[in-house]
Scaffold this motif. Structure first.
Motif, PDB file in Angstrom:
ATOM      1  N   PRO A 115       0.687  -1.584   0.077  1.00  0.00           N
ATOM      2  CA  PRO A 115       0.345   0.031  -0.503  1.00  0.00           C
ATOM      3  C   PRO A 115       0.810   1.353   0.081  1.00  0.00           C
ATOM      4  CG  PRO A 115       0.338  -0.991   1.979  1.00  0.00           C
ATOM      5  CD  PRO A 115       0.930  -2.111   1.062  1.00  0.00           C
ATOM      6  N   MET A 116       1.728   1.583  -1.082  1.00  0.00           N
ATOM      7  CA  MET A 116       2.603   2.506  -0.877  1.00  0.00           C
ATOM      8  C   MET A 116       2.638   3.491  -2.232  1.00  0.00           C
ATOM      9  SD  MET A 116       5.699   0.675  -2.914  1.00  0.00           S
ATOM     10  CE  MET A 116       6.774   2.493  -3.349  1.00  0.00           C
ATOM     11  N   ALA A 117       3.055   4.485  -1.937  1.00  0.00           N
ATOM     12  CA  ALA A 117       3.124   5.669  -3.458  1.00  0.00           C
ATOM     13  C   ALA A 117       3.120   4.804  -4.561  1.00  0.00           C
ATOM     14  CB  ALA A 117       3.647   7.150  -2.827  1.00  0.00           C
ATOM     15  N   ARG A 118       2.289   4.501  -5.781  1.00  0.00           N
ATOM     16  CA  ARG A 118       3.477   4.719  -6.596  1.00  0.00           C
ATOM     17  C   ARG A 118       3.992   5.047  -7.489  1.00  0.00           C
ATOM     18  NH1 ARG A 118      -0.981   0.074  -9.837  1.00  0.00           N
ATOM     19  NH2 ARG A 118      -0.739  -0.733  -7.558  1.00  0.00           N
ATOM     20  N   SER A 119       4.161   6.603  -7.496  1.00  0.00           N
ATOM     21  CA  SER A 119       4.954   6.994  -8.772  1.00  0.00           C
ATOM     22  C   SER A 119       6.131   7.005  -7.555  1.00  0.00           C
ATOM     23  CB  SER A 119       4.066   9.038  -7.967  1.00  0.00           C
ATOM     24  OG  SER A 119       4.055   9.350  -6.741  1.00  0.00           O
ATOM     25  N   ALA A 120       6.315   6.747  -6.332  1.00  0.00           N
ATOM     26  CA  ALA A 120       7.237   6.496  -4.724  1.00  0.00           C
ATOM     27  C   ALA A 120       8.760   5.586  -6.677  1.00  0.00           C
ATOM     28  CB  ALA A 120       6.996   5.988  -4.014  1.00  0.00           C
ATOM     29  N   VAL A 121       8.156   4.523  -6.636  1.00  0.00           N
ATOM     30  CA  VAL A 121       9.031   3.782  -7.476  1.00  0.00           C
ATOM     31  C   VAL A 121      10.314   4.860  -8.907  1.00  0.00           C
ATOM     32  CG1 VAL A 121       9.318   1.527  -8.967  1.00  0.00           C
ATOM     33  CG2 VAL A 121       7.239   1.845  -7.384  1.00  0.00           C
ATOM     34  N   LEU A 122       9.581   5.232  -9.271  1.00  0.00           N
ATOM     35  CA  LEU A 122      10.364   6.227 -10.827  1.00  0.00           C
ATOM     36  C   LEU A 122      10.747   6.915  -9.784  1.00  0.00           C
ATOM     37  CD1 LEU A 122       7.294   6.195 -13.539  1.00  0.00           C
ATOM     38  CD2 LEU A 122       9.682   5.410 -13.488  1.00  0.00           C
ATOM     39  N   ALA A 123       9.623   7.553  -8.622  1.00  0.00           N
ATOM     40  CA  ALA A 123      10.772   9.393  -7.662  1.00  0.00           C
ATOM     41  C   ALA A 123      11.645   7.847  -7.524  1.00  0.00           C
ATOM     42  CB  ALA A 123       9.790   9.661  -7.288  1.00  0.00           C
ATOM     43  N   GLY A 124      11.562   7.374  -7.184  1.00  0.00           N
ATOM     44  CA  GLY A 124      12.874   6.714  -5.792  1.00  0.00           C
ATOM     45  C   GLY A 124      14.408   6.662  -7.064  1.00  0.00           C
ATOM     46  N   ARG A 125      14.092   6.139  -7.955  1.00  0.00           N
ATOM     47  CA  ARG A 125      14.433   5.802  -8.903  1.00  0.00           C
ATOM     48  C   ARG A 125      15.728   6.328  -9.335  1.00  0.00           C
ATOM     49  NH1 ARG A 125      18.068   2.714 -10.017  1.00  0.00           N
ATOM     50  NH2 ARG A 125      17.677   1.036  -8.885  1.00  0.00           N
ATOM     51  N   THR A 126      15.121   7.969 -10.241  1.00  0.00           N
ATOM     52  CA  THR A 126      15.301   8.977 -10.750  1.00  0.00           C
ATOM     53  C   THR A 126      15.854  10.257 -10.110  1.00  0.00           C
ATOM     54  OG1 THR A 126      13.430   9.988 -10.933  1.00  0.00           O
ATOM     55  CG2 THR A 126      13.555   9.207 -12.968  1.00  0.00           C
ATOM     56  N   VAL A 127      16.025   9.564  -8.824  1.00  0.00           N
ATOM     57  CA  VAL A 127      16.578  10.987  -7.424  1.00  0.00           C
ATOM     58  C   VAL A 127      17.955   9.676  -6.881  1.00  0.00           C
ATOM     59  CG1 VAL A 127      16.121  11.560  -4.865  1.00  0.00           C
ATOM     60  CG2 VAL A 127      14.288  11.705  -6.424  1.00  0.00           C
ATOM     61  N   ALA A 128      18.032   8.737  -6.546  1.00  0.00           N
ATOM     62  CA  ALA A 128      18.988   7.987  -6.952  1.00  0.00           C
ATOM     63  C   ALA A 128      20.024   8.579  -7.500  1.00  0.00           C
ATOM     64  CB  ALA A 128      18.616   6.139  -6.759  1.00  0.00           C
ATOM     65  N   ASP A 129      19.371   8.077  -9.083  1.00  0.00           N
ATOM     66  CA  ASP A 129      20.167   7.993  -9.719  1.00  0.00           C
ATOM     67  C   ASP A 129      21.282   9.184 -10.494  1.00  0.00           C
ATOM     68  OD1 ASP A 129      20.306   5.065 -10.429  1.00  0.00           O
ATOM     69  OD2 ASP A 129      19.038   5.471 -12.402  1.00  0.00           O
ATOM     70  N   LEU A 130      19.676  10.487 -10.113  1.00  0.00           N
ATOM     71  CA  LEU A 130      21.074  11.706 -10.221  1.00  0.00           C
ATOM     72  C   LEU A 130      21.587  12.115  -8.788  1.00  0.00           C
ATOM     73  CD1 LEU A 130      20.037  14.404 -11.040  1.00  0.00           C
ATOM     74  CD2 LEU A 130      18.530  15.408 -10.030  1.00  0.00           C
ATOM     75  N   ALA A 131      21.793  11.665  -7.607  1.00  0.00           N
ATOM     76  CA  ALA A 131      22.334  11.346  -6.646  1.00  0.00           C
ATOM     77  C   ALA A 131      23.999  10.728  -7.424  1.00  0.00           C
ATOM     78  CB  ALA A 131      22.328  11.120  -5.032  1.00  0.00           C
ATOM     79  N   ARG A 132      24.086   9.624  -7.805  1.00  0.00           N
ATOM     80  CA  ARG A 132      25.146   9.015  -8.176  1.00  0.00           C
ATOM     81  C   ARG A 132      25.498   9.853  -8.939  1.00  0.00           C
ATOM     82  NH1 ARG A 132      23.577   4.649 -12.876  1.00  0.00           N
ATOM     83  NH2 ARG A 132      23.594   6.790 -13.769  1.00  0.00           N
ATOM     84  N   THR A 133      24.305  10.231 -10.337  1.00  0.00           N
ATOM     85  CA  THR A 133      25.523  11.106 -11.720  1.00  0.00           C
ATOM     86  C   THR A 133      26.178  12.725 -10.654  1.00  0.00           C
ATOM     87  OG1 THR A 133      23.133  10.910 -12.566  1.00  0.00           O
ATOM     88  CG2 THR A 133      24.740  12.658 -13.518  1.00  0.00           C
ATOM     89  N   THR A 134      25.136  13.279  -9.968  1.00  0.00           N
ATOM     90  CA  THR A 134      25.838  14.551  -9.334  1.00  0.00           C
ATOM     91  C   THR A 134      27.594  13.196  -8.716  1.00  0.00           C
ATOM     92  OG1 THR A 134      23.756  15.119  -8.395  1.00  0.00           O
ATOM     93  CG2 THR A 134      26.226  15.690  -7.653  1.00  0.00           C
ATOM     94  N   VAL A 135      27.435  12.513  -7.906  1.00  0.00           N
ATOM     95  CA  VAL A 135      28.938  12.483  -7.826  1.00  0.00           C
ATOM     96  C   VAL A 135      30.407  11.637  -8.179  1.00  0.00           C
ATOM     97  CG1 VAL A 135      30.221  10.216  -5.983  1.00  0.00           C
ATOM     98  CG2 VAL A 135      28.024  11.406  -5.440  1.00  0.00           C
TER      99      VAL A 135
END
Lengths: 272, 324
Positions: A115-135
């Motif tokens: 019962p989680m927010a569906r948008s969290a899967v895509l948001a969580g992936r893109t946010v994590a990868d943006l962090a990786r990209t920044t590093v």
């Protein structure tokens, strides 16, 4: 029977509670993705090694043969902002691979049953990868400074150039999220992404000025998103007319997001 | 809807041209284990995927604890836990991290998720491996963690989708014990399996599913009585002894008895009693089998009895979508 009524009511409510719920789920998924990146540093290494090779190759092998006299700066100063864009463009392919891996492994099915927010899967992936990209971008900048790259404007503009590249990177992450979700297979996602991104990186102003290209190619090579973003980052590092490139890059970023974010959401719904 | 924890009516699902479910009906009362038994591609996993809101049915109606899975999927998700081949855990995260992640996404507070995760790791004998990435787990450990993940939010209904496929006998027996414990705690369990033995040991009621339809739905005892037959095989010291034994014990079991060389084979409705009686009669007459085998009917035999054909003969089942 309603064992979780209290939680359920809170979770389903609109307004602030809902926003907090989405943020909490996104954070949980982001952490999960970052942990994966650290435990299996394959993607991390891949996205760092490859641009370093390009820096060394163009700085020391091809660089001498490339004339950028019209730009008024040494070739390494011309090259590095282009390398920033190349780094994020190729690096964003791994987002598609990760997304496809989650489809294949059954992780997405797990998320769907919760019962989680569906948008969290895509948001969580893109946010994590943006962090990786920044590093990765910070590391590549350091490599650039080590091989003689110098900022010809000021530190604030240089930070601005990284930000404009990261903004563009975020749009690309959605493009390849959509690709990974649509293809559902990591190998196919990788195979399909390269032919899309390679012409954009090579038929561009990333490594050489477009003025040396044949006229039929020059228009595309000047105004396609990778070139425009490279030109914006370059102007911020080296000076010259800046605002127009920055605005064009932001326009591309917004345009790509407007098309690809709904596409990614749509493929996410159909992925399982 | 009374006391049904799960209610399924006329469920239909197609994958393109392939019919996965063509009108599946069953009900599972609260606090029971219900077995969904069938071969690969029968529609077991498709049913679980619809009930756990992963996919939508093309037709029919399904409710979990009164929540319609298509009209109110979020409500349904608060009632369920899912383990087995339909859903995965993250191989790069540790056991503890996986459980906390699933707990948080099930909307329980992080601190509570953490304390429950530690309890579950202990209960499933995984405390020592709690800090190791799942990549390093054995198959049995991974399945146990999978079941633990389904339990972290303490949902009233659990879907266990072929939870023991591919496990060795010891891990399987351990997992069965865990599942029995869950129901003692009041949970409702829907268990899919390819093994009659597993359904028999755990479930009070079994629906046999084949090619997307329920071909039998009965209590385990009634179903087994309908199907016959425990096979008792006695290997005697000689052919002559085998013929003598058959004459002596032939009355104990009457289903398809035969003598083949030194072997006497008997089909029995009441397996355990028949075995005791057989050994008593043989002992009284100074006969001793050199080898003794007792076999429960295989899934193949169940299907033969129920549908008149072997489960894999049809070949038209949506095997690709229904997994292993």
């Amino acid at each position: 029977m309603e064992a979780n009524t209290a939680v359920e009511v809170g979770r389903l409510s609109r307004g602030p509670a809902r926003v907090i719920g989405v943020a909490r789920d996104t954070l949980a998924i982001t952490r999960r993705n970052l942990t994966g990146l650290i435990r299996v540093p394959r993607f991390f290494v891949f996205t760092i090694i490859q641009p370093i090779i390009f820096v060394l190759l163009f700085r020391y092998v091809f660089g001498g043969a490339i004339s950028v006299t019209t730009t008024g700066v040494p070739y390494v100063d011309y090259l590095m902002p282009g390398i920033f864009v190349q780094t994020v463009a190729f690096g964003s392919i791994t987002t598609g691979i990760s997304m496809a891996t989650d489809v294949q492994s059954g992780m997405l099915e797990r998320f769907r049953s919760l019962p989680m927010a569906r948008s969290a899967v895509l948001a969580g992936r893109t946010v994590a990868d943006l962090a990786r990209t920044t590093v990765v971008l910070v590391i590549i900048s350091a490599v650039g400074f080590a091989v003689g790259f110098r900022i010809n404007t000021n530190v604030a503009s240089f930070v601005g150039s990284l930000l404009i590249v990261l903004l563009f990177a975020y749009a690309l992450l959605w493009v390849f999220s959509a690709v990974g979700l649509a293809l559902k297979d990591p190998e196919s996602a990788q195979a399909a992404s390269f032919p899309v991104i390679a012409p954009l990186v090579f038929a561009s102003s990333v490594f050489v000025p477009v003025s040396t290209m044949p006229s039929w190619l020059r228009g595309f090579a000047t105004y396609q998103p990778v070139s425009v973003t490279a030109s914006a980052a370059r102007a911020l590092c080296n000076g010259g007319p800046t605002l127009s490139w920055v605005l064009q890059s932001i326009a591309w970023t917004i345009g790509i997001l407007l098309v690809c974010a709904p596409l990614a959401v749509w493929s996410y719904r159909r992925a399982v | 809807m009374g006391d049904a924890a799960i209610m399924v009516e006329g469920l239909r699902k197609n994958y393109g041209e392939v019919v996965a479910l063509q009108g599946v009906d069953f009900e599972v009362p609260v606090g029971t284990i219900f077995g969904l038994l069938g071969p690969n591609g029968a529609g077991k996993t498709t049913t679980v995927r619809i009930l756990s809101t992963i996919i939508r049915a093309d037709g029919g109606h399904a409710e979990v604890m009164g929540h319609d899975v298509s009209a109110d999927p979020v409500g349904a998700r608060f009632q369920i836990g899912l383990a087995g081949q339909s859903a995965s855990v993250d191989a790069n995260l540790t056991g503890l991290e996986n459980l906390v992640l699933v707990g948080m996404l099930a909307q329980i507070p992080k601190r509570l998720a953490r304390s429950r995760a530690n309890e579950l790791l202990e209960r499933f004998f995984l405390s020592d491996a709690a800090g190791r990435p799942l990549r390093t787990y054995s198959g049995g450990m991974r399945r146990r963690l999978d079941v633990a993940a389904a339990l972290i939010a303490r949902p009233p209904v659990l879907f266990l989708d072929e939870p023991t496929t591919g496990l060795d006998i010891q891990s399987r027996t351990e997992l069965w014990e865990v599942i029995r414990e869950l129901v003692r705690d009041g949970s409702t369990v829907l268990l899919t399996t390819q093994y009659l033995e597993e359904a028999d040991r755990l479930a009070g009621r079994i629906a046999v599913i084949d090619k997307g339809t329920v071909v039998a739905n009965d209590t385990t005892t009634a179903l087994k009585a309908r199907l016959g037959s425990t096979t008792i095989e006695l290997e005697m010291g000689s052919e002559e002894e085998a013929i003598r034994s058959d004459a002596l014990v032939g009355h104990v079991c009457t289903l398809a008895n035969e003598v083949e060389g030194k072997t006497v084979r008997m089909g029995c409705v009441q397996g355990p009693q028949a075995l005791i009686e057989t050994l008593r009669v043989l002992g009284e007459n100074g006969l001793e089998p050199v080898n003794l085998e007792v076999r429960e009917p295989t899934l193949d035999e169940v299907f033969l009895a129920l549908t008149g054909e072997h489960p894999l003969d049809g070949g038209s089942g949506p095997a690709s979508k229904d997994g292993g």
